[in-house]
Design a protein around this motif. Structure first.
Motif, PDB file in Angstrom:
ATOM      1  N   THR A  68       0.895  -1.225   0.036  1.00  0.00           N
ATOM      2  CA  THR A  68       0.078  -0.073   0.069  1.00  0.00           C
ATOM      3  C   THR A  68       0.909   1.294  -0.095  1.00  0.00           C
ATOM      4  O   THR A  68       1.925   1.261   0.376  1.00  0.00           O
ATOM      5  CB  THR A  68      -1.029   0.089   1.305  1.00  0.00           C
ATOM      6  OG1 THR A  68      -0.083  -0.047   2.285  1.00  0.00           O
ATOM      7  CG2 THR A  68      -1.688  -1.161   1.084  1.00  0.00           C
ATOM      8  N   GLY A  69       0.396   2.415  -0.518  1.00  0.00           N
ATOM      9  CA  GLY A  69       1.049   3.643  -0.580  1.00  0.00           C
ATOM     10  C   GLY A  69       1.426   4.149  -1.895  1.00  0.00           C
ATOM     11  O   GLY A  69       0.894   3.544  -2.983  1.00  0.00           O
ATOM     12  N   ASP A  70       2.753   4.831  -1.980  1.00  0.00           N
ATOM     13  CA  ASP A  70       3.053   4.985  -3.547  1.00  0.00           C
ATOM     14  C   ASP A  70       3.646   3.847  -4.276  1.00  0.00           C
ATOM     15  O   ASP A  70       3.555   3.604  -5.555  1.00  0.00           O
ATOM     16  CB  ASP A  70       4.300   5.963  -3.329  1.00  0.00           C
ATOM     17  CG  ASP A  70       3.862   7.200  -3.175  1.00  0.00           C
ATOM     18  OD1 ASP A  70       2.873   7.697  -3.323  1.00  0.00           O
ATOM     19  OD2 ASP A  70       4.856   8.097  -2.600  1.00  0.00           O
ATOM     20  N   ILE A  71       3.777   2.526  -3.428  1.00  0.00           N
ATOM     21  CA  ILE A  71       3.828   1.438  -4.130  1.00  0.00           C
ATOM     22  C   ILE A  71       2.833   0.581  -3.607  1.00  0.00           C
ATOM     23  O   ILE A  71       2.524   0.310  -2.499  1.00  0.00           O
ATOM     24  CB  ILE A  71       5.382   0.667  -3.580  1.00  0.00           C
ATOM     25  CG1 ILE A  71       6.701   1.458  -3.871  1.00  0.00           C
ATOM     26  CG2 ILE A  71       5.334  -0.871  -4.185  1.00  0.00           C
ATOM     27  CD1 ILE A  71       7.901   1.080  -3.006  1.00  0.00           C
ATOM     28  N   ASP A  72       1.888   0.402  -4.555  1.00  0.00           N
ATOM     29  CA  ASP A  72       0.619  -0.411  -4.334  1.00  0.00           C
ATOM     30  C   ASP A  72       0.470  -1.713  -5.116  1.00  0.00           C
ATOM     31  O   ASP A  72       0.492  -1.328  -6.272  1.00  0.00           O
ATOM     32  CB  ASP A  72      -0.497   0.546  -4.607  1.00  0.00           C
ATOM     33  CG  ASP A  72      -1.877   0.222  -4.095  1.00  0.00           C
ATOM     34  OD1 ASP A  72      -2.044  -0.071  -2.920  1.00  0.00           O
ATOM     35  OD2 ASP A  72      -2.839  -0.033  -5.141  1.00  0.00           O
ATOM     36  N   GLY A  73       0.084  -2.816  -4.613  1.00  0.00           N
ATOM     37  CA  GLY A  73      -0.253  -3.700  -5.569  1.00  0.00           C
ATOM     38  C   GLY A  73      -0.027  -5.093  -4.710  1.00  0.00           C
ATOM     39  O   GLY A  73      -0.022  -5.241  -3.427  1.00  0.00           O
ATOM     40  N   THR A  74       0.240  -6.288  -5.433  1.00  0.00           N
ATOM     41  CA  THR A  74       0.455  -7.446  -4.712  1.00  0.00           C
ATOM     42  C   THR A  74       1.506  -8.355  -5.504  1.00  0.00           C
ATOM     43  O   THR A  74       2.021  -7.617  -6.487  1.00  0.00           O
ATOM     44  CB  THR A  74      -0.960  -8.374  -5.065  1.00  0.00           C
ATOM     45  OG1 THR A  74      -1.220  -8.540  -6.262  1.00  0.00           O
ATOM     46  CG2 THR A  74      -2.159  -7.811  -4.340  1.00  0.00           C
ATOM     47  N   SER A  75       1.932  -9.195  -4.607  1.00  0.00           N
ATOM     48  CA  SER A  75       3.271  -9.805  -5.173  1.00  0.00           C
ATOM     49  C   SER A  75       3.472 -11.507  -4.678  1.00  0.00           C
ATOM     50  O   SER A  75       2.400 -11.708  -3.849  1.00  0.00           O
ATOM     51  CB  SER A  75       4.390  -9.024  -4.935  1.00  0.00           C
ATOM     52  OG  SER A  75       4.735  -9.185  -3.442  1.00  0.00           O
ATOM     53  N   THR A  76       3.935 -12.278  -5.331  1.00  0.00           N
ATOM     54  CA  THR A  76       4.324 -13.485  -4.931  1.00  0.00           C
ATOM     55  C   THR A  76       5.999 -13.561  -5.062  1.00  0.00           C
ATOM     56  O   THR A  76       6.750 -13.261  -5.897  1.00  0.00           O
ATOM     57  CB  THR A  76       3.741 -14.467  -5.964  1.00  0.00           C
ATOM     58  OG1 THR A  76       2.242 -14.349  -5.886  1.00  0.00           O
ATOM     59  CG2 THR A  76       4.263 -15.931  -5.358  1.00  0.00           C
ATOM     60  N   ALA A  77       6.540 -13.904  -3.931  1.00  0.00           N
ATOM     61  CA  ALA A  77       7.783 -14.298  -3.864  1.00  0.00           C
ATOM     62  C   ALA A  77       8.353 -15.622  -3.491  1.00  0.00           C
ATOM     63  O   ALA A  77       7.465 -16.469  -2.981  1.00  0.00           O
ATOM     64  CB  ALA A  77       8.481 -13.383  -2.472  1.00  0.00           C
TER      65      ALA A  77
END
Length: 147
Positions: free
Chosen positions: A50-59
């Motif tokens: 969340t924030g200026d970097i907003d999204g989802t990811s898989t690591a």
């Protein structure tokens, strides 16, 4: 080109860690997960940003534990992010390197150039991380980047 900075907060939404190699056959169970005193594990982790970097990811991470009881490990991994960074929509891949020392995680994240799509296709950049004492909204990440 001027380097930009975007800050977001991230929190794991799932974590699945399994043993690959248990060198001594000894380890510790924490929250239903077995950690070898010395050995290698792999983890699949999903994050929400969340924030200026907003999204989802898989690591996908590999942990090399050298003293599981004390929480010492080396970390390497790749993370595919989907969302927006500084208002630019797309996907990218982060390369992680780090260490765990006495439960404190410190590491470096580098954008894997050539693996971005959409507005993040030409993204390059990096961030340093120290993860301790998360708040309710997770950990902070400030990415210095060029597009």
């Amino acid at each position: 080109m001027t380097t930009q900075r975007s800050t977001g907060r991230f929190m794991p939404s799932s974590w699945d860690e399994t043993v690959v190699v248990d060198i001594d056959g000894t380890g510790t169970d924490k929250n239903g997960v077995y950690y070898p005193d010395r050995g290698v594990t792999r983890a699949l982790v999903e994050y929400r940003y969340t924030g200026d970097i907003d999204g989802t990811s898989t690591a996908a991470y590999v942990f090399a534990y050298r003293d599981g009881k004390a929480g010492h490990a080396r970390i390497n991994g790749y993370e595919r992010f989907e969302g927006s960074i500084g208002g630019h929509e797309g996907t990218c891949v982060f390369v992680h390197t780090g260490v765990v020392e006495d439960g404190l995680v410190s590491g470096h994240v580098e954008v894997a150039e050539g693996l971005g799509t959409g507005g993040l296709e030409d993204l390059s950049g990096s961030a340093d991380l120290v993860l301790e004492n998360p708040t309710d909204d997770g950990y902070e990440l400030t990415l210095a980047y060029d597009l």
